[in-house]
Scaffold this motif. Structure first.
Motif, mmCIF file in Angstrom:
data_model
loop_
_atom_site.group_PDB
_atom_site.id
_atom_site.type_symbol
_atom_site.label_atom_id
_atom_site.label_comp_id
_atom_site.label_asym_id
_atom_site.label_seq_id
_atom_site.Cartn_x
_atom_site.Cartn_y
_atom_site.Cartn_z
ATOM 1 N N GLN A 114 5.994 8.619 10.375
ATOM 2 C CA GLN A 114 4.838 7.780 10.691
ATOM 3 C C GLN A 114 3.590 8.358 10.038
ATOM 4 N N VAL A 115 2.826 7.490 9.365
ATOM 5 C CA VAL A 115 1.625 7.914 8.649
ATOM 6 C C VAL A 115 0.371 7.587 9.450
ATOM 7 N N TRP A 116 0.306 6.385 9.985
ATOM 8 C CA TRP A 116 -0.829 6.003 10.826
ATOM 9 C C TRP A 116 -0.423 4.878 11.758
ATOM 10 N N ASP A 117 -1.241 4.661 12.787
ATOM 11 C CA ASP A 117 -1.026 3.519 13.657
ATOM 12 C C ASP A 117 -2.367 2.950 14.083
ATOM 13 N N ALA A 118 -2.352 1.733 14.615
ATOM 14 C CA ALA A 118 -3.565 1.058 15.055
ATOM 15 C C ALA A 118 -3.241 0.244 16.297
ATOM 16 N N ASP A 119 -4.236 0.083 17.142
ATOM 17 C CA ASP A 119 -4.064 -0.662 18.379
ATOM 18 C C ASP A 119 -4.156 -2.156 18.095
ATOM 19 N N LEU A 120 -3.109 -2.907 18.491
ATOM 20 C CA LEU A 120 -3.091 -4.350 18.265
ATOM 21 C C LEU A 120 -3.549 -5.157 19.469
ATOM 22 N N SER A 121 -3.756 -4.512 20.600
ATOM 23 C CA SER A 121 -4.031 -5.261 21.822
ATOM 24 C C SER A 121 -5.260 -6.171 21.752
ATOM 25 N N PRO A 122 -6.294 -5.843 20.960
ATOM 26 C CA PRO A 122 -7.438 -6.783 20.916
ATOM 27 C C PRO A 122 -7.189 -8.016 20.052
ATOM 28 N N GLY B 158 0.806 -1.206 0.000
ATOM 29 C CA GLY B 158 0.000 0.000 0.000
ATOM 30 C C GLY B 158 0.841 1.259 0.000
ATOM 31 N N GLY B 159 2.097 1.145 -0.457
ATOM 32 C CA GLY B 159 2.977 2.296 -0.510
ATOM 33 C C GLY B 159 3.594 2.676 0.814
ATOM 34 N N LEU B 160 3.435 1.828 1.858
ATOM 35 C CA LEU B 160 3.962 2.133 3.183
ATOM 36 C C LEU B 160 4.743 0.959 3.754
ATOM 37 N N VAL B 161 5.559 1.260 4.760
ATOM 38 C CA VAL B 161 6.298 0.240 5.496
ATOM 39 C C VAL B 161 5.581 0.016 6.821
ATOM 40 N N HIS B 162 5.296 -1.249 7.147
ATOM 41 C CA HIS B 162 4.527 -1.559 8.349
ATOM 42 C C HIS B 162 5.357 -2.336 9.357
ATOM 43 N N THR B 163 5.263 -1.925 10.613
ATOM 44 C CA THR B 163 5.894 -2.657 11.695
ATOM 45 C C THR B 163 4.840 -2.905 12.766
ATOM 46 N N ALA B 164 5.057 -3.934 13.575
ATOM 47 C CA ALA B 164 4.079 -4.299 14.592
ATOM 48 C C ALA B 164 4.753 -4.512 15.928
ATOM 49 N N VAL B 165 4.152 -3.977 16.964
ATOM 50 C CA VAL B 165 4.573 -4.221 18.333
ATOM 51 C C VAL B 165 3.511 -5.103 18.974
ATOM 52 N N PRO B 166 3.775 -6.403 19.188
ATOM 53 C CA PRO B 166 2.755 -7.307 19.741
ATOM 54 C C PRO B 166 2.178 -6.760 21.046
ATOM 55 N N GLY B 167 0.862 -6.754 21.136
ATOM 56 C CA GLY B 167 0.197 -6.227 22.309
ATOM 57 C C GLY B 167 0.229 -4.714 22.387
ATOM 58 N N GLY B 168 0.749 -4.067 21.328
ATOM 59 C CA GLY B 168 0.863 -2.615 21.354
ATOM 60 C C GLY B 168 0.280 -1.966 20.130
#
Length: 420
Positions: free
Chosen positions: A156-164, A134-144
């Motif tokens: 940073q362009v956007w972020d989302a909550d991964l905790s659920p 999608g033209g972006l680089v994505h990283t994930a912090v488990p539980g974060g």
């Protein structure tokens, strides 16, 4: 069980220890590893005009092995005018790497220069490169947090909550799939972070996603029955959430690839050893079961054409045929003596590449099953380290990018493995 399989899948996500920090640019006086200049030369420069190998040490913590993902497209150059992408070279527009203590960095694929890095304070939570889509680089912090960065500037362009959600996002083209505690799947647009759809998959309690086919846009979810006697497999259109087909198959199976429109799955016994392959054609619902001549412990599998390549712990590499009539199961077998390895990667020119725990990069001729060459070990302080999973190399055009436990990222010429 589904939980055990999920933990296994999470372990193979090559997550690395770091957190999120500020963006810093590499100027003329600060090169990779703080040594100044471009990446360190790595090997002879006799063919510098055609190809120049390089090695870039990242500022990693402990024994972290970097994990890298190529940028979208190839031969396009870099959008900000930096770097040296070449038209027709097959080289990616950027190489994005993450490592404990180093953060997320963008390297120039041509020479290994660090173009930007989002550095992290240590210690920090685990994070790894999830995808470049999608033209972006994505990283994930488990539980974060799930974070998306602009590939050119590192902002940073956007972020989302991964905790659920369970585990890490599954990369499905321009869609990121997340599974909630209750088994509901949610799909995020990888460019915007906007939710595209959210609903449970019929018949599933807690599905795992194991495979995405970019030719069809289908993501394959699977779930074993309570005692592993059957596996429910569902093909989902990642963009819309529509179920293309669903089938319950006998055995403890895991999707690993597609071959001529058929889904290929590995079959395990009660001891979690891989004992065979299953070829399922959704149109005709025809099932072919192929027995392996011996049991394989936790093989990493890649499918190319009508062949599956299984690389087991201990270094045994098997090429297994996937003919619809079930004939010619094992085409060749090679003992690589590599011990613990990464997943294998297929590339043009009948090449297969994988990394070993000591930092070696190995190349195999897939037509004849012969070892073509390997790099020397790259260990930190001469010690063999342990990680839950080894990052796979990246093959793009004639270049193969490898990573090693000494914290380095390096590039070698895929056309001449004997000189590595």
């Amino acid at each position: 069980s589904g939980g055990g399989k999920r933990r296994w899948l999470a372990a193979t996500a090559a997550l690395l220890v770091m957190g999120a920090g500020g963006v810093w640019a590499v100027g003329a006086g600060l090169g990779p590893g703080g040594s100044g200049g471009a990446g360190e030369p790595d090997g002879s420069k006799g063919a510098a005009e055609a190809f120049s190998p390089w090695r870039t040490p990242l500022r990693t913590a402990g024994s972290a092995t970097p994990v890298c993902s190529p940028g979208e497209g190839s031969g396009e150059g870099l959008a900000d005018g930096s770097g040296s992408g070449e038209a027709g070279s097959g080289r990616p527009s950027g190489l994005y790497c993450a490592a404990g203590g180093a953060g997320v960095s963008r390297l120039d694929p041509a020479d290994g220069r660090v173009l930007w890095s989002r550095r992290a304070p240590a210690p920090g939570p685990s994070v790894g490169v999830v995808s470049v889509s999608g033209g972006l680089v994505h990283t994930a912090v488990p539980g974060g947090k799930l974070r998306a960065y602009d590939p050119v500037k590192g902002e940073q362009v956007w972020d989302a909550d991964l905790s659920p959600y369970l585990g890490t996002p599954f990369d499905a083209g321009d869609t990121l799939l997340l599974v909630a505690e209750d088994g509901t799947t949610e799909a995020l647009d990888s460019a915007t972070g906007v939710s595209l759809w959210r609903h449970p998959l019929a018949g599933h309690q807690r599905p795992d996603y194991a495979l995405y086919d970019d030719r069809t846009g289908l993501a394959y979810a699977f779930e074993h029955s309570a005692y592993g006697s059957t596996t429910l497999v569902t093909a989902v259109d990642a963009a819309t959430g529509h179920t293309a087909w669903q089938r319950r198959l006998d055995g403890m199976l895991t999707p690993v690839g597609t071959s001529d429109g058929a889904l290929v799955l590995t079959a395990m016994n009660g001891d979690a050893q891989t004992v065979g392959l299953v070829r399922y054609e959704p149109g005709s619902r025809h099932v072919v079961r192929l027995d392996l001549p011996f049991r394989m412990n936790e093989p990493e599998v890649v499918v190319g054409g009508d062949t599956a390549y299984l690389l087991a712990h201990g270094g045994t590499l098997v090429a297994a045929g996937l003919r619809p009539d079930g004939g010619e199961t094992v085409r060749w077998q090679l003992e690589t003596a590599a011990g613990r390895t990464s997943a294998p990667v297929l590339a043009a020119g009948d090449r297969l590449y994988f990394s070993a725990a000591d930092g070696r990069l190995l190349a195999v001729d897939t037509e004849h099953g012969k070892l073509l060459g390997q790099t020397g070990p790259r260990l930190r302080n001469g010690r063999l380290t342990y990680s839950s999973a080894l990052p796979a190399p990246v093959a793009a055009g004639r270049t193969v990018f490898g990573t090693a436990p000494d914290g380095s990222v390096f590039a070698v010429d895929g056309q001449d493995p004997a000189r590595w």
